[in-house]
Design a protein around this motif. Sequence first.
Motif, PDB file in Angstrom:
ATOM      1  N   ARG A   1       0.859  -1.213   0.034  1.00 48.38           N
ATOM      2  CA  ARG A   1       0.062  -0.291   0.051  1.00 48.38           C
ATOM      3  C   ARG A   1       0.912   1.574   0.082  1.00 48.38           C
ATOM      4  NH1 ARG A   1      -4.669  -0.161   3.674  1.00 48.38           N
ATOM      5  NH2 ARG A   1      -4.396   1.847   4.436  1.00 48.38           N
ATOM      6  N   CYS A   2       0.708   1.575  -0.687  1.00 46.87           N
ATOM      7  CA  CYS A   2       1.521   3.237  -0.837  1.00 46.87           C
ATOM      8  C   CYS A   2       1.378   4.154   0.330  1.00 46.87           C
ATOM      9  CB  CYS A   2       0.735   4.357  -2.189  1.00 46.87           C
ATOM     10  SG  CYS A   2       1.572   4.084  -3.945  1.00 46.87           S
ATOM     11  N   ASP A   3       0.130   3.990   0.994  1.00 47.33           N
ATOM     12  CA  ASP A   3      -0.092   4.727   1.931  1.00 47.33           C
ATOM     13  C   ASP A   3       0.427   4.553   3.570  1.00 47.33           C
ATOM     14  OD1 ASP A   3      -1.526   2.360   2.745  1.00 47.33           O
ATOM     15  OD2 ASP A   3      -3.593   4.024   2.870  1.00 47.33           O
ATOM     16  N   ASP A   4       0.927   2.983   3.032  1.00 55.72           N
ATOM     17  CA  ASP A   4       2.041   2.304   4.947  1.00 55.72           C
ATOM     18  C   ASP A   4       3.601   3.359   4.418  1.00 55.72           C
ATOM     19  OD1 ASP A   4      -0.092   1.346   5.554  1.00 55.72           O
ATOM     20  OD2 ASP A   4       0.648  -0.524   4.745  1.00 55.72           O
ATOM     21  N   VAL A   5       3.935   3.007   5.718  1.00 59.45           N
ATOM     22  CA  VAL A   5       5.222   3.658   5.767  1.00 59.45           C
ATOM     23  C   VAL A   5       6.725   2.760   6.390  1.00 59.45           C
ATOM     24  CG1 VAL A   5       7.037   5.279   6.784  1.00 59.45           C
ATOM     25  CG2 VAL A   5       4.576   6.057   6.530  1.00 59.45           C
TER      26      VAL A   5
END
Length: 155
Positions: free
Chosen positions: A119-123
Motif C-alpha cells: 500500500r502506498c499509504d503505509d510507511v
Amino acid sequence: MRVTRKILMLLAASGSLALMLGAFGFQYIGGLPPCAMCIWQRYPHVVAIVIGLIALRFGAPILAWIGALAAFSTAAIGGFHTGVERGWWEGPTTCTSGPIGGLSTDELFDQIMTAPLVRCDDVPWEMFGLSMASWNMVISLALAGIWIAAARRSA
C-alpha cells in the motif's frame, strides 16, 4: 582544483545511482517490495543516471537542465507520496499487476495470490521521522541544486 560542469553532472547522477541502489537494497536485501508510487520515483532517477553517462562525452548545459528536471520530478513524486503516507491527501486508487494476456484462469489466480500487497499509504521504514519517499524528496531536491549549479557553470 576547479569543479567543472561535467564533474557536477557526474556527482548529481551518482546521487541518483546511490538512491537507486538503496531502493534495490531495501527491495531485494531488506525484503521491502515497492509500492506503485515508489516505482514511479525510480524512473526520473534512471533518466538522471543516463544523462550523467551522456555527460561523460558531452557537457552541454541543456543536459544539466534535463537532469535538474528529472531530479525535481522525482522530488515532486516523493512529496506527493509523503502526503499520501501522512494522510494529507488520498493516493491513487489503482493497483499494478503483471501482464494477464494469454494466462489461464488458474495462472491468473496464482499471479494474483502471489503478488505482494504493498500500500502506498503505509510507511515500511523511516529514519529521523522521514520515510523513504520523504528522504527521496529531500535528497532529490539537493541533487536538483547540483544539476542547476552544473547548468550555470561555464565549460
